[in-house]
Design an enzyme around this catalytic site. Structure first.
Site, PDB file in Angstrom:
ATOM      1  N   ASP A  56       0.829  -1.205   0.000  1.00 10.71           N
ATOM      2  CA  ASP A  56       0.000   0.000   0.000  1.00 10.71           C
ATOM      3  C   ASP A  56       0.865   1.258   0.000  1.00 10.71           C
ATOM      4  O   ASP A  56       0.585   2.227  -0.723  1.00 10.71           O
ATOM      5  CB  ASP A  56      -0.910   0.005   1.223  1.00 10.71           C
ATOM      6  CG  ASP A  56      -2.008  -1.031   1.137  1.00 10.71           C
ATOM      7  OD1 ASP A  56      -2.926  -0.847   0.332  1.00 10.71           O
ATOM      8  OD2 ASP A  56      -1.950  -2.027   1.877  1.00 10.71           O
ATOM      9  N   SER A  57       1.898   1.256   0.828  1.00  8.51           N
ATOM     10  CA  SER A  57       2.756   2.436   0.923  1.00  8.51           C
ATOM     11  C   SER A  57       3.534   2.665  -0.369  1.00  8.51           C
ATOM     12  O   SER A  57       3.700   3.810  -0.805  1.00  8.51           O
ATOM     13  CB  SER A  57       3.719   2.294   2.102  1.00  8.51           C
ATOM     14  OG  SER A  57       2.996   2.150   3.315  1.00  8.51           O
TER      15      SER A  57
END
Length: 387
Positions: free
Chosen positions: A167-168
């Site tokens: 996600d990051s």
């Protein structure tokens, strides 16, 4: 002055990927209006450890943003997005592809409303392709991107990295896309555009030589524990007190200094070990020699000797180590932040560090709907009170 001051951003995303992108823009001055579901808000408010009913993670992910509570499934919620989008520079969303189109808020509709709008769309598999309608989370993107197969010990179950790194990574790729599109729009006379970021592609993009090695040699890279395959020596070595020293002796000159420091001039002067390919062929021998030396000394002594020899080495940090580390403190990576309820909390500082326009925490993460009245009452994009 804040580098992104005046940039108007609508954040429709939830949880990690979209909001992390919004957080990054907000730290450098963008005015981020976060639209959350009425009643419950962003589910991240209840993720992991809660203090007084709210996740402390929320205090990091949503700092500097304004919160508006609205139901995007209703005509009223959709009308609010259109009103804000008419003047916005950026819209961020990480819903399953097709969701916004179902609400009349897809790219074609919003681009026609505001040709200058830049839209960041983060999803598991992207807006096109046979998997586009499948729900995607970070763990699935990490697996499909090739990362999960490399993590853990050989012959054991592949493990997570411990955080939702997929996600990051998607968020950071999204920010790169946004800033590129902003430059194209403002410096090159272009229009807004849509940025399509897939979680699995963001992971795949950082997988180094994984694909060309398979294509050239049929090599399928696998889990390697704490070592870095094909680069030697670099590993985690046990010490006398049970600690582990992380040693990166893989540079040619560094290797010679490392061997001298551990009392192995024979290896330092061996012409077959002068370059990396020769060392890789004898990596087990080298690892054994290094660990024979580290096992005779406590971790602190190992690190002191290697620092004196100018060999890159370190230890494994826990968060308890991080909060008191002088390097973290000197670079303001541990900061005391004020929360909306008046309490304080240690939170990570801001990255990257700009010399003239550094990021900052202007105000704490908002309470659910804290700015709804302000935004709903304004005829156009509402002015933000500067902190």
């Amino acid at each position: 002055m804040d580098a992104l001051r005046g940039l108007k951003v609508i954040e429709l995303g939830q949880l990690i990927a979209g909001p992390f992108a919004g957080k990054t823009l907000a730290e450098f001055g963008a005015d981020v209006i976060k639209i959350e579901p009425e009643g419950s808000g962003d589910p991240l408010r209840k993720w992991r450890l809660l203090r007084e009913g709210t996740s402390v993670w929320w205090e990091v992910q949503s700092r500097n943003k304004r919160s508006v509570a609205a139901d995007l499934r209703t005509p009223e919620g959709q009308a609010l997005v259109r009103r804000l989008a008419a003047e916005a520079d950026v819209l961020i969303e990480n819903f399953k592809p097709g969701t916004l189109e179902g609400w009349g808020l897809g790219w074609d509709a919003l681009h026609a409303l505001n040709p200058r709008l830049i839209m960041l769309r983060i999803s598991g598999y992207g807006q096109t392709g046979p998997y586009r309608h499948q729900p995607g989370f970070g763990v699935l993107g990490e697996a499909m991107g090739g990362l999960r197969h490399l993590t853990g010990e050989p012959g054991r179950v592949p493990v997570r990295t411990g955080i939702s790194i997929g996600d990051s990574l998607a968020a950071l790729h999204g920010v790169i896309g946004l800033l590129t599109a902003l430059y194209h729009r403002d410096a090159r006379g272009g229009e807004g555009q849509m940025i399509d970021v897939a979680l699995y592609e963001s992971v795949f993009n950082v997988m180094e030589s994984l694909l060309p090695e398979y294509d050239a040699f049929g090599a399928v890279r696998g889990a390697s524990g704490s070592a870095l395959p094909g680069i030697a020596p670099t590993n985690a070595y046990r010490c006398a007190d049970g600690g582990y020293a992380l040693v990166a002796g893989n540079g040619d000159s560094i290797f010679k200094r490392l061997m001298a420091a551990i009392g192995r001039p024979d290896l330092a002067d061996d012409p077959a070990l002068a370059q990396n390919d020769g060392r890789v062929a004898r990596v087990h021998e080298l690892d054994k020699a290094i660990e024979a030396w580290t096992l005779q000394r406590p971790l602190a002594e190992v690190l002191a000797v290697l620092e004196e020899a100018k060999v890159p080495a370190g230890r494994i940090y826990t968060v308890a180590d991080i909060v008191d580390d002088p390097q973290y403190l000197a670079r303001e990576m541990i900061v005391q932040a004020r929360c909306a309820d008046g309490s304080s909390l240690k939170v990570p500082g801001i990255v990257p560090k700009l010399s003239a326009t550094p990021g900052r925490i202007r105000h704490p993460a908002p309470r659910l709907g804290e700015h709804s009245a302000q935004v709903l009452a304004a005829p156009s994009w509402p002015q933000r009170e500067e902190a």
